[in-house]
Structure formats: C-alpha cells, structure tokens
Design a protein around this motif. Structure first.
Motif, short mmCIF file in Angstrom:
data_model
loop_
_atom_site.label_atom_id
_atom_site.label_comp_id
_atom_site.label_asym_id
_atom_site.label_seq_id
_atom_site.Cartn_x
_atom_site.Cartn_y
_atom_site.Cartn_z
N MET A 1 0.84 -1.20 0.00
CA MET A 1 0.00 0.00 0.00
C MET A 1 0.88 1.25 0.00
O MET A 1 1.80 1.37 0.82
N PRO A 2 0.61 2.21 -0.93
CA PRO A 2 1.44 3.42 -0.95
C PRO A 2 1.21 4.27 0.30
O PRO A 2 0.16 4.17 0.93
N LEU A 3 2.21 5.12 0.58
CA LEU A 3 2.15 5.94 1.80
C LEU A 3 0.92 6.84 1.82
O LEU A 3 0.28 7.01 2.85
N ASP A 4 0.58 7.40 0.66
CA ASP A 4 -0.58 8.31 0.60
C ASP A 4 -1.86 7.61 1.06
O ASP A 4 -2.68 8.19 1.76
N ALA A 5 -2.02 6.38 0.61
CA ALA A 5 -3.24 5.65 0.93
C ALA A 5 -3.34 5.36 2.42
O ALA A 5 -4.44 5.15 2.95
N MET A 6 -2.21 5.39 3.10
CA MET A 6 -2.22 5.08 4.53
C MET A 6 -2.85 6.20 5.35
O MET A 6 -3.21 5.99 6.50
N SER A 7 -2.96 7.38 4.75
CA SER A 7 -3.53 8.50 5.51
C SER A 7 -4.99 8.23 5.88
O SER A 7 -5.52 8.85 6.79
N GLU A 8 -5.60 7.29 5.18
CA GLU A 8 -7.01 6.99 5.47
C GLU A 8 -7.15 5.95 6.57
O GLU A 8 -8.25 5.73 7.07
N LEU A 9 -6.05 5.33 6.91
CA LEU A 9 -6.13 4.28 7.94
C LEU A 9 -6.04 4.88 9.34
O LEU A 9 -5.39 5.91 9.54
N SER A 10 -6.68 4.22 10.29
CA SER A 10 -6.58 4.68 11.68
C SER A 10 -5.19 4.36 12.23
O SER A 10 -4.46 3.53 11.66
N ASP A 11 -4.86 5.00 13.34
CA ASP A 11 -3.58 4.71 13.98
C ASP A 11 -3.47 3.23 14.34
O ASP A 11 -2.42 2.61 14.19
N THR A 12 -4.58 2.69 14.83
CA THR A 12 -4.56 1.27 15.23
C THR A 12 -4.31 0.36 14.03
O THR A 12 -3.52 -0.58 14.11
N ALA A 13 -4.97 0.68 12.91
CA ALA A 13 -4.78 -0.12 11.70
C ALA A 13 -3.32 -0.06 11.24
O ALA A 13 -2.74 -1.06 10.83
N LEU A 14 -2.74 1.13 11.34
CA LEU A 14 -1.34 1.28 10.95
C LEU A 14 -0.43 0.45 11.87
O LEU A 14 0.54 -0.17 11.42
N LEU A 15 -0.78 0.46 13.15
CA LEU A 15 0.05 -0.28 14.10
C LEU A 15 -0.02 -1.79 13.81
O LEU A 15 0.99 -2.50 13.90
N VAL A 16 -1.20 -2.24 13.44
CA VAL A 16 -1.35 -3.66 13.09
C VAL A 16 -0.54 -3.98 11.83
O VAL A 16 0.13 -5.01 11.76
N ARG A 17 -0.58 -3.06 10.88
CA ARG A 17 0.20 -3.29 9.65
C ARG A 17 1.69 -3.33 9.99
O ARG A 17 2.44 -4.14 9.44
N PHE A 18 2.11 -2.42 10.87
CA PHE A 18 3.53 -2.44 11.26
C PHE A 18 3.89 -3.77 11.90
O PHE A 18 4.93 -4.37 11.59
N ALA A 19 3.02 -4.23 12.78
CA ALA A 19 3.29 -5.51 13.46
C ALA A 19 3.43 -6.65 12.46
O ALA A 19 4.12 -7.64 12.72
N ASN A 20 2.78 -6.49 11.31
CA ASN A 20 2.87 -7.52 10.27
C ASN A 20 4.03 -7.27 9.31
O ASN A 20 4.09 -7.89 8.25
N GLY A 21 4.88 -6.32 9.68
CA GLY A 21 6.12 -6.14 8.92
C GLY A 21 6.09 -5.01 7.90
O GLY A 21 7.00 -4.92 7.08
N ASP A 22 5.07 -4.16 7.95
CA ASP A 22 4.95 -3.08 6.96
C ASP A 22 5.74 -1.86 7.42
O ASP A 22 5.33 -1.14 8.33
N ARG A 23 6.87 -1.60 6.78
CA ARG A 23 7.72 -0.50 7.18
C ARG A 23 7.07 0.86 6.87
O ARG A 23 7.29 1.83 7.59
N LEU A 24 6.30 0.91 5.79
CA LEU A 24 5.64 2.18 5.45
C LEU A 24 4.65 2.60 6.53
O LEU A 24 4.42 3.79 6.75
N ALA A 25 4.07 1.62 7.20
CA ALA A 25 3.16 1.94 8.31
C ALA A 25 3.93 2.65 9.42
O ALA A 25 3.40 3.56 10.07
N ALA A 26 5.19 2.23 9.62
CA ALA A 26 6.02 2.90 10.64
C ALA A 26 6.26 4.35 10.25
O ALA A 26 6.21 5.26 11.10
N LEU A 27 6.49 4.56 8.97
CA LEU A 27 6.72 5.93 8.49
C LEU A 27 5.47 6.79 8.69
O LEU A 27 5.55 7.92 9.18
N ALA A 28 4.32 6.22 8.34
CA ALA A 28 3.07 6.98 8.50
C ALA A 28 2.78 7.29 9.96
O ALA A 28 2.37 8.40 10.31
N LEU A 29 3.02 6.30 10.82
CA LEU A 29 2.79 6.51 12.26
C LEU A 29 3.75 7.55 12.82
O LEU A 29 3.38 8.37 13.67
#
Lengths: 108, 191
Positions: free
Chosen positions: B1-29
């Motif tokens: 998922m591109p970084l821009d699209a992550m702006s629509e996700l909640s903080d919790t959703a981003l944290l879950v994505r990070f836990a699953n290994g998504d580095r871009l989620a870390a950047l967005a958070l």
C-alpha cells in the motif's frame, strides 16, 4: 467562566501551538531505524507469560502432571484399600541390620 | 500500500500493519504521532534535545508493543502520550534528585517573563510560566490547551478522573494568568 474568545491566556496558547517544535530529519531517522530494528528481530514477539504458566512448565507440563496424578490416585487407593501384601510388609519384624551394635553400646 | 493511501487508515490499523512487517506503516505513524509526542515532551521538559530523546524512546516502545496491541483498549495516540508523560516525569524526578531543579526555574540573566513579552515571544513566555507549574498541572494544561485534547482523553492519559483534570487545568490557568496577565496588559496585549 472564561470562554476561549475572552480567555486572556488564549493568545499565549495560540502562540505556543504555532511554535510547536518540528520533528527534525535526524530524529525521524533514529525513530525509523528503531522500527527497522524491531522488525528485523522477526517479531513473533515474546509474549509475557503468566507466572502460573511458567510454574506449570517448570514442573514438566502435562507429562509430569499425568505421572503425579497417577501416583496420587494410587496412594489414595492404597490408603483406602491396602492390598494384603502391604499389610504383611507392615507387620513384618524389622530387620536388624547391625545386630552387634547394641552389644557395642553396652560394652561402652 | 502506498504511503498516501495510509492517511485513510486509523492509527490502530497502521500499528497492526507495522506488526505484520509493513515499514511504510512505521513511516506513516511516525509522521502522525511523533510530532505530537515531541510537542508534549518539549513543553513538559522545556528542553528540545531531551524531548527528542523522550520521543524516540516512546516511539520505540510503541514499535515493541505493536504485535501485542489489543484493539479497542486504547488509542495509540493516547497510549503514546501516557508513555511520554511517564518518561518526562522520570526525567524531571531524576533531575530534581540530582539537585538540578533549575530545569523549572529560569536562571539569573535569562530573560524574565516580562522581557520575553517585550520581545513579543509569547510562546517562550508561556513556556517559562509553564516550567514553574507543578508537573501535574503542567501536564493537564499542555494537553488541554496546547495539544487540544478533550478532558476524557487527558483523564485516560493521566489515569485520573475527568473532574480531576478540570481541577488541575483550572488551577494551572489561574497560576499562568497570575504569571502572565499583568505583564500582558502593561505591554498593551489587552483586547
């Protein structure tokens, strides 16, 4: 009660909000490096385990408990209904392993 | 998922994505939460470098807890504010324990509240006044009036009742008013 419009402090709060510190590139890089390091550890993270679970495993888990329960049940059963052989053993005369010891004491 | 699209996700959703290994989620958070943590820490400590260290430490704790995050229990932002608060409290206590209580006091030769106002540096003047508040009053007023959080969220962060937050905020504002308003009027900031 003061509203935000007539709150004499509101100018100061607004100034503080506008003067918020910016996250520098260096700090952001450090934070992301930490994130990478955490991801690199594999993160099937070690979950905190309850003390009871740790004690359970320390005692050997299910296999050890099965043995312990069997021994306990057997002990209770023997206590309730002792086999004839056990009674015989209890009633047997004690074996004197040091037959001459009493004599030695008597001699001083 | 591109970084821009992550702006629509909640903080919790981003944290879950990070836990699953998504580095871009870390950047967005980091983009979303770290500036807020930094702002709060800087106001609490009155020291930019220390605030950066606290922010890094708080974010590291967020990364570490991500795989164990229980959805629905707390918002990541609320959790992070709480961690920042605890880290700041530890640092302030340690500094006081070492006899460095001057953190909360302007040193001789530094511009007074009035001088800061003359320089039209209201933010700086406010910071100096904040530094003189008791920790809990400072926390409450920063979270309410600078970070813009609602009282129930502040209550969660500070682990006290909403009424206690209101009381702390009111006392803090009285103290700030006493420290700032006189000079403010003298210098023509009225109205």
């Amino acid at each position: 009660m003061a509203t935000e419009q007539n709150d004499p402090l509101e100018d100061f709060f607004e100034a503080a909000r506008n003067d918020a510190p910016q996250l520098g590139d260096a700090v952001q890089a450090r934070i992301l490096a930490d994130a990478d390091a955490v991801l690199a550890t594999g993160q099937a993270p070690v979950k905190r385990r309850s003390r009871l679970l740790v004690l359970w495993d320390g005692l050997g888990g299910w296999p050890a408990m099965a043995g312990l329960v069997t021994a306990t049940v057997a002990g209770v059963w023997i206590g309730i209904s002792p086999p004839e052989m056990v009674e015989t053993l209890i009633n047997m005369q004690t074996v004197d392993y040091l037959p001459g010891f009493d004599a030695l004491l008597e001699e001083g | 998922m591109p970084l821009d699209a992550m702006s629509e996700l909640s903080d919790t959703a981003l944290l879950v994505r990070f836990a699953n290994g998504d580095r871009l989620a870390a950047l967005a958070l980091t983009d979303r939460l770290a500036p807020r943590a930094l702002g709060f820490a800087a106001r609490m400590l009155g020291d930019g470098a220390e605030a950066e260290d606290v922010t890094q430490e708080a974010m590291l704790r967020l990364w570490k807890i991500a795989p164990d995050w229980r959805q629905g229990e707390a918002e990541p932002a609320t959790w992070l504010y709480r961690v920042v608060r605890n880290l700041c409290t530890d640092r302030l206590r340690k500094a006081r324990g070492l006899g460095l209580d001057q953190i909360a006091e302007p040193e001789d030769g530094q511009p007074s509240v009035e001088a800061s106002l003359i320089a039209q540096d209201r933010a700086k003047a406010l910071q100096m006044a904040l530094n003189q508040l008791p920790d809990r009053q400072r926390e409450a007023v920063i979270l309410r009036h600078i970070e813009g959080l609602a009282n129930p969220e502040i209550a969660q962060i500070m682990e006290i009742s909403t009424e206690a937050v209101e009381s702390l905020t009111a006392r803090a504002k009285r103290a700030l008013t006493a420290a700032l308003t006189g000079q403010r009027e003298e210098l023509g900031y009225g109205d």
